[in-house]
Design a protein around this motif. Sequence first.
Motif, PDB file in Angstrom:
ATOM      1  N   HIS A 198       0.807  -1.215   0.000  1.00  0.00           N
ATOM      2  CA  HIS A 198       0.000   0.000   0.000  1.00  0.00           C
ATOM      3  C   HIS A 198       0.845   1.272   0.000  1.00  0.00           C
ATOM      4  CE1 HIS A 198      -3.353  -2.637   0.721  1.00  0.00           C
ATOM      5  NE2 HIS A 198      -2.814  -3.074   1.844  1.00  0.00           N
ATOM      6  N   TYR A 234      -8.384  -3.201  -3.741  1.00  0.00           N
ATOM      7  CA  TYR A 234      -8.424  -2.562  -2.436  1.00  0.00           C
ATOM      8  C   TYR A 234      -8.465  -3.625  -1.345  1.00  0.00           C
ATOM      9  CZ  TYR A 234      -9.445   1.787  -4.881  1.00  0.00           C
ATOM     10  OH  TYR A 234      -9.366   2.885  -5.703  1.00  0.00           O
ATOM     11  N   VAL A 242      -8.232   0.388   1.173  1.00  0.00           N
ATOM     12  CA  VAL A 242      -6.831   0.775   0.986  1.00  0.00           C
ATOM     13  C   VAL A 242      -6.314   0.217  -0.333  1.00  0.00           C
ATOM     14  CG1 VAL A 242      -4.547   0.823   2.029  1.00  0.00           C
ATOM     15  CG2 VAL A 242      -6.568   0.676   3.490  1.00  0.00           C
ATOM     16  N   ALA A 292      -4.049  -1.199  -3.187  1.00  0.00           N
ATOM     17  CA  ALA A 292      -2.814  -1.984  -3.322  1.00  0.00           C
ATOM     18  C   ALA A 292      -2.097  -1.533  -4.594  1.00  0.00           C
ATOM     19  CB  ALA A 292      -3.136  -3.465  -3.392  1.00  0.00           C
TER      20      ALA A 292
END
Length: 241
Positions: A134, A186, A197, A199
């Motif tokens: 991330h 994500y 989040v 990737a």
Amino acid sequence: MNVSHYLHLLRISELRTRPLRCPLCGLSILVRLQKSEAGVRCAGCRAGPAQLSIAALIRAECPKLELLDAYEMSSTGPLVEMLQRSVRNLRTSEYLDGVESGSEVDGVRCENVERLSLADASFDLCTSTEVFEHVEDDGAGFRELYRVLRPGGKTVFTVPLNLEGPTIERAVRVDGKLIHRLPAEYHDDLLRGQNQVLAYRTYGRDIVQRLLDAGFSDARIDETQVGVYFGFGRGVVIAEK
């Protein structure tokens, strides 16, 4: 993770248990609620295969944890609890968008691994689980870990790994614009929730070279935990300054 979440994972036909000497919490039971990585947990501390894998390698590589100063790039969870009990001093943090490194939000220190506010040579051990995929500029992050480690210090971490091929860059920033080379992926986050989040990449074996390029004297992927936990378990990345 609450009980209702575990009940949601449970598939009676796939339920299995066996004794476990958990590297995080000691004698326990390994539970498989379903045939998936998310469905495998230590009954004692609720660690999944990623946390079990990294904790096992930390114990193998750092037999005298009580003498070490450590930095973990999260503020909660089974690994944090194990390190709090085991190391001499522990610094933890979280990453929050738009929050300056070294700031605190609700009592939690915030750090961006690309620009850590931590002093040079502060730690003997730096750990993280599922963080660097991330990090937009992971090279900067690896160089920062190298900077804050003492000579002989180690970083031990997990990331999603494709052991059969090179790193796949899923998203890159070009002239300030985020370009998705593959469909956006994500991941879940304890603070932000499910599928929140981005990737940036899926790592391959060349992550070792990325760490060497950042200055580490040695780097490797330890595969001793792969398949150990009802067929699950991670390759763990370890590098030494």
